[in-house]
Design a protein around this motif. Structure first.
Motif, mmCIF file in Angstrom:
data_model
loop_
_atom_site.group_PDB
_atom_site.id
_atom_site.type_symbol
_atom_site.label_atom_id
_atom_site.label_comp_id
_atom_site.label_asym_id
_atom_site.label_seq_id
_atom_site.Cartn_x
_atom_site.Cartn_y
_atom_site.Cartn_z
ATOM 1 N N ASP A 1 38.059 -119.448 -5.154
ATOM 2 C CA ASP A 1 38.381 -119.154 -3.758
ATOM 3 C C ASP A 1 39.822 -119.559 -3.486
ATOM 4 O O ASP A 1 40.251 -120.636 -3.900
ATOM 5 C CB ASP A 1 37.463 -119.930 -2.813
ATOM 6 N N LEU A 2 40.535 -118.699 -2.776
ATOM 7 C CA LEU A 2 41.915 -119.003 -2.412
ATOM 8 C C LEU A 2 41.952 -119.445 -0.958
ATOM 9 O O LEU A 2 41.350 -118.806 -0.096
ATOM 10 C CB LEU A 2 42.803 -117.777 -2.621
ATOM 11 N N GLY A 3 42.656 -120.514 -0.701
ATOM 12 C CA GLY A 3 42.790 -121.027 0.650
ATOM 13 C C GLY A 3 43.725 -120.175 1.488
ATOM 14 O O GLY A 3 44.450 -119.311 0.968
ATOM 15 N N PRO A 4 43.751 -120.425 2.795
ATOM 16 C CA PRO A 4 44.583 -119.623 3.705
ATOM 17 C C PRO A 4 46.074 -119.660 3.353
ATOM 18 O O PRO A 4 46.742 -118.629 3.430
ATOM 19 C CB PRO A 4 44.340 -120.248 5.076
ATOM 20 N N ASP A 5 46.572 -120.820 2.964
ATOM 21 C CA ASP A 5 48.001 -120.915 2.642
ATOM 22 C C ASP A 5 48.365 -120.059 1.431
ATOM 23 O O ASP A 5 49.370 -119.344 1.438
ATOM 24 C CB ASP A 5 48.408 -122.372 2.387
ATOM 25 N N GLU A 6 47.531 -120.122 0.404
ATOM 26 C CA GLU A 6 47.800 -119.326 -0.796
ATOM 27 C C GLU A 6 47.637 -117.835 -0.508
ATOM 28 O O GLU A 6 48.411 -117.009 -0.983
ATOM 29 C CB GLU A 6 46.887 -119.761 -1.937
ATOM 30 N N ALA A 7 46.641 -117.484 0.291
ATOM 31 C CA ALA A 7 46.426 -116.078 0.651
ATOM 32 C C ALA A 7 47.637 -115.527 1.415
ATOM 33 O O ALA A 7 48.107 -114.421 1.137
ATOM 34 C CB ALA A 7 45.161 -115.941 1.483
ATOM 35 N N LEU A 8 48.141 -116.291 2.361
ATOM 36 C CA LEU A 8 49.321 -115.853 3.124
ATOM 37 C C LEU A 8 50.550 -115.743 2.238
ATOM 38 O O LEU A 8 51.360 -114.825 2.391
ATOM 39 C CB LEU A 8 49.577 -116.811 4.290
ATOM 40 N N ARG A 9 50.694 -116.669 1.304
ATOM 41 C CA ARG A 9 51.835 -116.622 0.379
ATOM 42 C C ARG A 9 51.775 -115.345 -0.464
ATOM 43 O O ARG A 9 52.797 -114.666 -0.650
ATOM 44 C CB ARG A 9 51.836 -117.868 -0.516
ATOM 45 N N LEU A 10 50.590 -114.993 -0.958
ATOM 46 C CA LEU A 10 50.435 -113.777 -1.754
ATOM 47 C C LEU A 10 50.717 -112.527 -0.926
ATOM 48 O O LEU A 10 51.345 -111.583 -1.402
ATOM 49 C CB LEU A 10 49.024 -113.707 -2.346
ATOM 50 N N ARG A 11 50.252 -112.532 0.315
ATOM 51 C CA ARG A 11 50.506 -111.396 1.215
ATOM 52 C C ARG A 11 51.998 -111.267 1.513
ATOM 53 O O ARG A 11 52.575 -110.185 1.426
ATOM 54 C CB ARG A 11 49.727 -111.559 2.512
ATOM 55 N N ASP A 12 52.634 -112.391 1.853
ATOM 56 C CA ASP A 12 54.055 -112.370 2.195
ATOM 57 C C ASP A 12 54.928 -111.973 1.015
ATOM 58 O O ASP A 12 55.987 -111.366 1.194
ATOM 59 C CB ASP A 12 54.490 -113.730 2.742
ATOM 60 N N ALA A 13 54.481 -112.293 -0.195
ATOM 61 C CA ALA A 13 55.235 -111.927 -1.399
ATOM 62 C C ALA A 13 55.011 -110.458 -1.783
ATOM 63 O O ALA A 13 55.679 -109.948 -2.679
ATOM 64 C CB ALA A 13 54.825 -112.835 -2.556
ATOM 65 N N GLY A 14 54.065 -109.805 -1.111
ATOM 66 C CA GLY A 14 53.772 -108.405 -1.423
ATOM 67 C C GLY A 14 52.852 -108.255 -2.622
ATOM 68 O O GLY A 14 52.670 -107.143 -3.123
ATOM 69 N N THR A 15 52.258 -109.347 -3.070
ATOM 70 C CA THR A 15 51.344 -109.299 -4.216
ATOM 71 C C THR A 15 50.034 -108.621 -3.834
ATOM 72 O O THR A 15 49.472 -107.858 -4.622
ATOM 73 C CB THR A 15 51.062 -110.723 -4.736
ATOM 74 N N ILE A 16 49.552 -108.889 -2.635
ATOM 75 C CA ILE A 16 48.318 -108.266 -2.148
ATOM 76 C C ILE A 16 48.625 -107.485 -0.875
ATOM 77 O O ILE A 16 49.647 -107.711 -0.227
ATOM 78 C CB ILE A 16 47.195 -109.308 -1.896
ATOM 79 N N GLN A 17 47.716 -106.578 -0.521
ATOM 80 C CA GLN A 17 47.841 -105.795 0.711
ATOM 81 C C GLN A 17 47.709 -106.723 1.922
ATOM 82 O O GLN A 17 47.159 -107.818 1.818
ATOM 83 C CB GLN A 17 46.721 -104.758 0.782
ATOM 84 N N SER A 18 48.155 -106.262 3.070
ATOM 85 C CA SER A 18 47.969 -107.039 4.296
ATOM 86 C C SER A 18 46.481 -107.099 4.623
ATOM 87 O O SER A 18 45.713 -106.204 4.278
ATOM 88 C CB SER A 18 48.735 -106.411 5.462
ATOM 89 N N PHE A 19 46.090 -108.165 5.283
ATOM 90 C CA PHE A 19 44.686 -108.336 5.640
ATOM 91 C C PHE A 19 44.250 -107.259 6.636
ATOM 92 O O PHE A 19 43.110 -106.812 6.615
ATOM 93 C CB PHE A 19 44.440 -109.746 6.195
ATOM 94 N N GLU A 20 45.152 -106.815 7.487
ATOM 95 C CA GLU A 20 44.846 -105.746 8.433
ATOM 96 C C GLU A 20 44.486 -104.457 7.696
ATOM 97 O O GLU A 20 43.536 -103.767 8.058
ATOM 98 C CB GLU A 20 46.034 -105.507 9.381
ATOM 99 N N LYS A 21 45.254 -104.129 6.648
ATOM 100 C CA LYS A 21 44.988 -102.931 5.858
ATOM 101 C C LYS A 21 43.656 -103.042 5.121
ATOM 102 O O LYS A 21 42.874 -102.092 5.067
ATOM 103 C CB LYS A 21 46.103 -102.740 4.827
ATOM 104 N N LEU A 22 43.400 -104.197 4.542
ATOM 105 C CA LEU A 22 42.154 -104.399 3.807
ATOM 106 C C LEU A 22 40.953 -104.343 4.745
ATOM 107 O O LEU A 22 39.934 -103.722 4.427
ATOM 108 C CB LEU A 22 42.197 -105.732 3.051
ATOM 109 N N ASN A 23 41.080 -104.970 5.918
ATOM 110 C CA ASN A 23 39.990 -104.919 6.903
ATOM 111 C C ASN A 23 39.752 -103.488 7.370
ATOM 112 O O ASN A 23 38.606 -103.060 7.527
ATOM 113 C CB ASN A 23 40.292 -105.826 8.095
ATOM 114 N N ALA A 24 40.823 -102.746 7.607
ATOM 115 C CA ALA A 24 40.698 -101.355 8.058
ATOM 116 C C ALA A 24 39.991 -100.504 7.005
ATOM 117 O O ALA A 24 39.155 -99.651 7.341
ATOM 118 C CB ALA A 24 42.072 -100.779 8.384
ATOM 119 N N ALA A 25 40.285 -100.738 5.737
ATOM 120 C CA ALA A 25 39.628 -99.982 4.662
ATOM 121 C C ALA A 25 38.132 -100.286 4.634
ATOM 122 O O ALA A 25 37.307 -99.391 4.454
ATOM 123 C CB ALA A 25 40.268 -100.317 3.318
ATOM 124 N N ALA A 26 37.781 -101.552 4.833
ATOM 125 C CA ALA A 26 36.361 -101.935 4.854
ATOM 126 C C ALA A 26 35.657 -101.325 6.061
ATOM 127 O O ALA A 26 34.557 -100.777 5.936
ATOM 128 C CB ALA A 26 36.230 -103.458 4.864
#
Length: 102
Positions: A24-49
């Protein structure tokens, strides 16, 4: 007795190896990955779901690293009060699993 002990040891090692592969990744690590462009934005992922189950509401989300891949898990409840578990590839946004929670 030795065979039983060996069998138990192998089973325990197999179970612990499987558990160690998901983290499990914590909020800080998740935000770091998002900000670095490694993962999609949470808004995009939620919209896809949500696109898979129009009218549903998100109850829980979680980001995990499984076998070196980032997996975004979303738990939804649709208009009929049915729970759905959706897993997305957090890098590409592709839906990996979409199944009714039982």
């Amino acid at each position: 007795m030795k065979t039983l002990t060996a069998l138990f040891t192998v089973a325990a090692l197999g179970l612990s190896a499987g558990i160690a592969q998901a983290r499990d990744l914590g909020p800080d690590e998740a935000l770091r990955l998002r900000d670095a462009g490694t993962i999609q934005s949470f808004e995009k992922l939620n919209a896809a779901a949500l696109a898979k189950h129009p009218g549903a509401k998100i109850h829980e989300t979680e980001l995990e690293e499984q076998f070196g891949k980032y997996i975004y898990q979303v738990e939804l409840r649709d208009a009929n009060n049915v729970e759905w578990d959706i897993e997305l590839d957090a890098v590409s946004g592709a839906i990996l699993k979409d199944h009714q929670d039982t």
